[in-house]
Every structure is written in C-alpha cells, then in structure tokens.
Design a protein around this motif. Sequence first.
Motif, short mmCIF file in Angstrom:
data_model
loop_
_atom_site.label_atom_id
_atom_site.label_comp_id
_atom_site.label_asym_id
_atom_site.label_seq_id
_atom_site.Cartn_x
_atom_site.Cartn_y
_atom_site.Cartn_z
N TYR A 28 0.83 -1.21 0.00
CA TYR A 28 0.00 0.00 0.00
C TYR A 28 0.86 1.26 0.00
O TYR A 28 0.45 2.29 -0.54
CB TYR A 28 -1.00 -0.02 1.16
N GLU A 29 2.07 1.19 0.56
CA GLU A 29 2.96 2.34 0.47
C GLU A 29 3.44 2.56 -0.96
O GLU A 29 3.57 3.71 -1.40
CB GLU A 29 4.15 2.15 1.41
N ILE A 30 3.69 1.49 -1.70
CA ILE A 30 4.08 1.63 -3.10
C ILE A 30 2.95 2.26 -3.91
O ILE A 30 3.16 3.17 -4.72
CB ILE A 30 4.46 0.25 -3.69
N VAL A 31 1.71 1.80 -3.67
CA VAL A 31 0.56 2.35 -4.40
C VAL A 31 0.37 3.82 -4.08
O VAL A 31 0.12 4.66 -4.96
CB VAL A 31 -0.71 1.54 -4.05
N ILE A 32 0.49 4.20 -2.81
CA ILE A 32 0.31 5.59 -2.42
C ILE A 32 1.38 6.48 -3.03
O ILE A 32 1.11 7.59 -3.51
CB ILE A 32 0.32 5.70 -0.88
N ILE A 33 2.63 6.00 -3.07
CA ILE A 33 3.72 6.79 -3.64
C ILE A 33 3.53 6.99 -5.14
O ILE A 33 3.88 8.04 -5.70
CB ILE A 33 5.07 6.12 -3.32
N LEU A 34 2.94 6.01 -5.81
CA LEU A 34 2.72 6.12 -7.25
C LEU A 34 1.60 7.08 -7.61
O LEU A 34 1.49 7.50 -8.77
CB LEU A 34 2.41 4.73 -7.84
N ILE A 35 0.74 7.44 -6.66
CA ILE A 35 -0.35 8.38 -6.93
C ILE A 35 0.21 9.80 -7.00
O ILE A 35 0.74 10.31 -6.03
CB ILE A 35 -1.44 8.30 -5.84
N GLN A 36 0.10 10.42 -8.17
CA GLN A 36 0.57 11.77 -8.36
C GLN A 36 0.00 12.33 -9.66
O GLN A 36 -0.42 11.56 -10.53
CB GLN A 36 2.10 11.81 -8.41
N PRO A 37 -0.08 13.65 -9.78
CA PRO A 37 -0.58 14.23 -11.04
C PRO A 37 0.30 13.82 -12.22
O PRO A 37 1.52 13.71 -12.10
CB PRO A 37 -0.52 15.74 -10.78
N ILE A 38 -0.34 13.63 -13.36
CA ILE A 38 0.38 13.23 -14.56
C ILE A 38 0.92 14.48 -15.24
O ILE A 38 0.15 15.39 -15.58
CB ILE A 38 -0.54 12.46 -15.52
N PRO A 39 2.21 14.59 -15.44
CA PRO A 39 2.77 15.82 -16.03
C PRO A 39 2.30 16.04 -17.47
O PRO A 39 2.19 15.10 -18.26
CB PRO A 39 4.29 15.57 -15.98
N PHE A 40 1.95 17.29 -17.78
CA PHE A 40 1.59 17.75 -19.12
C PHE A 40 0.33 17.09 -19.68
O PHE A 40 0.09 17.13 -20.88
CB PHE A 40 2.75 17.52 -20.11
N ILE A 41 -0.46 16.47 -18.83
CA ILE A 41 -1.72 15.87 -19.27
C ILE A 41 -2.83 16.44 -18.40
O ILE A 41 -2.97 16.06 -17.23
CB ILE A 41 -1.68 14.33 -19.18
#
Length: 220
Positions: A28-41
């Motif tokens: 769940y820490e890996i999933v949370i870290i991967l959540i972020q705004p997508i650049p230039f989209i």
Amino acid sequence: MKKLSYNYDFTEWYWSKKRRVLSFNYFYEIVIILIQPIPFIDIWLSISDYVNGPDGVWSELLVAENAYFVDDFMLMLMFLRLLILARNFFHYSKFSDVFAKWLCDWYGFTANMRFCFKCYILKFPIRTVLFMLFFIILLFSYMLWLVEWPFHWYINDFTFDPIINSIYCTVITMATCGYGDVVPWTHLGKVIAIIDALYGGFIVTLAIVTLGKIFNFSVT
C-alpha cells in the motif's frame, strides 16, 4: 528470568522474529507513492450537481456541469502519503523501539501504530489531541474548498472563494452545530462534510475523555 531493563540485550530476540518482506504495508505504500498528477496531461472530468435553490425548490439556475481537473483528485489522494509519514514517525518513536517491541510481545500484542498512538494519548494528551484537531481542520478545509470552488464560480457565488469560509464550515460541521449559513452544495462537498462530521464526533469524544483524565484527582 533476567531483569527487565534497557541494559538487557534484545539482539537475539529481535533477529529471531520472523518478518515478511512482502507485507501489506509494503504494497500500500508503493501504491500511495505512485499516486501523483500526470505531467503535461490536463484531463477534465465533468460532474453534474443539482442543488436546492434559496426557496427550497429545485432551480434550473443551480444545475451546473462542474469541470474538475483529474489532477485535483490526484492531489487529494496524495494526502494519503501522510499515513506513511505518520507510520515512520511512530516507527522511530520511543514507544516502538526494541524494548517496547519485546515488552509488547511478552504481553501478547504488537507495538504498531495503534499502540504508539495510545501511548502518545496517555503520555501527551493535550498536545496529541490539539495536533490532530488543527491538522484535520486544515486538511478538510482545503479539500472542501477544492471541490466547492468550481461550482460556486460557475454560478457567480463567492461563498467559498475566501478559504476562511471553508475553515469555518469545517469547524461548524465538526462541532455538529449546523448553522446553515455556509454549506457545501456539490455532491463531493457533501461527502467530505459527512466524513468531517463523523471525524468531528470522534475527535470531540477523544477530547472530552482526555480532559476528563487530566482533571481527575490522583493519590500521587
């Protein structure tokens, strides 16, 4: 049995415990870290909101197609990273060192986040409750402002334009006063207000119990 003190060598006990490398917390820490705004989209998400007019009748003037950036929702989900921060804070606290882990294992429970939180409530009740209160007020106020501002901007209403009104609405909701002068109109805002009210009941109860323990008489 050897004397229970910090001078005891817990190294053999510590390394004898079986640990899972791939645990639930790891994933769940890996999933949370991967959540972020997508650049230039910049992806737009349109959500329809139907709210009551001032006269209590369904008004066509207050039907709006709210346009949200997907990045706004990703930003709100990024606040889940605070769970990782809290977990690391408790992990390196004095209530989760090797001695605390051995003591918890001796009595049959785990020195996890819940145990550390209870220790902080018992040891530092006022500071812990006040920190939780002000932190959650700021967090819910920002989230409420983020979902309410586009709708109120669409209908030329500036109720939630100053963020202080969002803070006011959050505090009133947590205190379950319900004055009704500043209320969320969108569906997402109402969901946030529901969570805010439920958490408000929890934190108010916790504050009452904490203050009751502080003002109790003791024999020492």
